[in-house]
Design a protein around this motif. Structure first.
Motif, PDB file in Angstrom:
ATOM      1  N   VAL A 168      86.557  28.841 127.628  1.00  0.00           N
ATOM      2  CA  VAL A 168      87.164  29.920 126.848  1.00  0.00           C
ATOM      3  C   VAL A 168      87.940  30.912 127.710  1.00  0.00           C
ATOM      4  O   VAL A 168      88.784  31.658 127.203  1.00  0.00           O
ATOM      5  N   GLU A 180      95.455  27.744 118.841  1.00  0.00           N
ATOM      6  CA  GLU A 180      95.211  28.883 119.732  1.00  0.00           C
ATOM      7  C   GLU A 180      96.007  30.094 119.248  1.00  0.00           C
ATOM      8  O   GLU A 180      97.116  29.954 118.731  1.00  0.00           O
ATOM      9  N   LYS A 223      89.105  32.096 123.335  1.00  0.00           N
ATOM     10  CA  LYS A 223      88.954  30.836 122.596  1.00  0.00           C
ATOM     11  C   LYS A 223      87.659  30.800 121.785  1.00  0.00           C
ATOM     12  O   LYS A 223      87.568  30.093 120.784  1.00  0.00           O
ATOM     13  N   TYR A 240      88.319  32.463 118.466  1.00  0.00           N
ATOM     14  CA  TYR A 240      89.147  31.617 117.600  1.00  0.00           C
ATOM     15  C   TYR A 240      88.330  31.035 116.451  1.00  0.00           C
ATOM     16  O   TYR A 240      88.807  30.962 115.307  1.00  0.00           O
TER      17      TYR A 240
END
Length: 450
Positions: free
Chosen positions: A346, A141, A297, A300
């Protein structure tokens, strides 16, 4: 006391000299108010952030690789933020789909066209990693909004030195006491003329101890919102003695609460017209508003592509194997293998919204699949990374516990990585959830100089 890394790689016996002092160190942490507040069911509860005196050990060669990879990653993320609030070339060229760039809850249209001081968005980045049992490190993360945690290894090591300074004379550990100086250097670099302040929402914030401690370490003033005001496009600090202009504010509250005239009008902890002063270039905000556009997220997944796109380099650090249900092939894979994957919402943080498919019964698994089909942009799925346990002193014995590492990357005149970090461990046997907000404890992180 003899102890060994449960993965069988490192004899940790030379580093367990502080174990007998664990109760005393935790008593001192409680005395200094080193607590982590948790909101649950509408109630705020303060608790001691449990400390384990057996540190995580990272050898010099491993650290050199991590250092390069972390700096590379944060440079790419800063480049993405400059681009997404500016020319948007990465979207036009199809590297990052519009759905991910602009549908992110962290993307703020109010920050469009605003270039922060020195072009830096993420001044303090908290990158969460785990070490796989194969010895590889994986980034789990990227935290670019208001990552917390640097104060805890700082004060813990200080207290460990008081209890037993012989360990630090005997073991070649890189000194971590320069974090305050590094933070001050970052703030001074972007300062637009005036004093540096750390903006805290107050003592009921979960990380209030950290706000106060880092303000002291960085030689900055700790300020609550009622002590700041804007006038003629500038930000000022006032107390009973004087009124002083603020040149850089290290904000420790979320974007949506920063300025009630720009974001949430019901915010009682924001500073009216702060964003107007920021847009005018009269004050720097650390970290910049809108950074959430890069630590969603879902985004990512694209960070390795950002490294290649903006820096023209191959990524040094790996992501955990990740799938986006947004893509049809990934959707099919996730639905077929949901019982063995980790599913993440997310929009959630702090360990919330993380579901291990293997823990769901048939009805729960089917409900999760329906949610993924209905809102594919809302979820990512990852292979379960078998990450290492670290020896941990619990209940009078050394036992293995899963642990991650939050590394801190500071972007100022250059991008540097603090040779320390917050190692968080799961207190429950068999658990892989290490987050402080989920009841985890913490360790110091020792980077060896040789």
């Amino acid at each position: 006391m003899d102890a060994h890394d449960p993965a069988g790689r490192t004899d940790v016996a030379p580093y367990t000299g502080l174990v007998p002092h664990t109760p005393k160190i935790n008593q001192q942490l409680a005395r200094y108010g080193v607590k982590f507040g948790i909101y649950k069911d509408g109630t705020f509860n303060e608790r001691l952030f449990p400390f384990d005196a057996i540190p995580r050990i990272i050898d010099a060669r491993t650290w050199a690789t991590l250092e390069r990879g972390l700096a590379q990653r944060v440079d790419a993320l800063n480049a993405y933020l400059r681009d997404i609030y500016g020319a948007k070339e990465i979207v036009r060229e199809g590297v990052v789909p519009e759905d991910f760039a602009f549908a992110s809850s962290g993307y703020l249209p109010q920050c469009e066209g605003v270039t922060p001081s020195c072009g830096i968005y993420s001044h303090i980045s908290g990158i969460d990693l785990v070490e796989g049992t194969d010895g590889s490190w994986y980034v789990l993360e990227d935290n670019l909004r208001i990552p917390s945690g640097a104060s805890y290894p700082l004060i813990a090591r200080s207290l460990c030195r008081r209890c037993d300074d012989t360990t630090f004379r005997r073991v070649p550990v890189v000194d971590n006491r320069d974090y305050g100086r590094r933070l001050k250097e970052v703030m001074n670099h972007v300062n637009r003329g005036g004093i540096n302040v750390v903006l805290t929402p107050g003592r009921y914030n979960a990380a209030y101890f950290e706000h106060a401690y880092l303000a002291e370490q960085a030689d900055a003033l700790l300020a609550t919102p009622d002590e700041l005001f804007c006038e003629d496009g500038r930000l000022y600090y006032r107390d009973a003695a004087a009124m002083r202009r603020v040149g850089a504010v290290y904000r420790r509250l979320s974007d949506e609460f920063l300025d009630p005239l720009c974001f949430r009008p019901d915010s009682l902890i924001g500073v009216p017209n702060l964003m107007a002063a920021y847009r005018a270039g009269s004050v720097a905000i650390v970290n910049a508003p809108g950074n959430g556009a890069a630590d969603d997220k879902g985004l990512y997944y694209f960070v390795p592509k950002m490294v290649e796109y903006y820096l023209g380099e191959r990524p040094i650090l790996q992501n955990a194997p990740t799938y986006l249900p947004f893509y049809p092939d990934d959707m099919a894979y996730v639905l077929d293998n949901a019982d063995s994957l980790v599913i993440k919402d997310v929009a959630e943080a702090g360990g919330y919204g993380v579901v291990f498919g293997s823990t769901l019964d048939a009805d729960g698994l089917e409900a999760m699949k329906r949610a993924i089909r209905t809102e594919p942009r809302r979820f990512i799925a990852q292979e379960v990374v078998d990450f290492t346990c670290l020896p941990t002193y619990i209940g009078g014995e050394v036992v293995p516990r899963k642990a991650d590492l939050r590394a801190f990357v500071l972007s100022g005149p250059t991008t540097t990585v603090w040779a320390s970090g917050l190692t968080r461990y799961a207190r429950q046997e068999g658990s892989a959830i290490v987050n402080s907000s989920q009841g985890g404890g913490f360790k110091d992180t020792w980077v060896l100089s040789r």
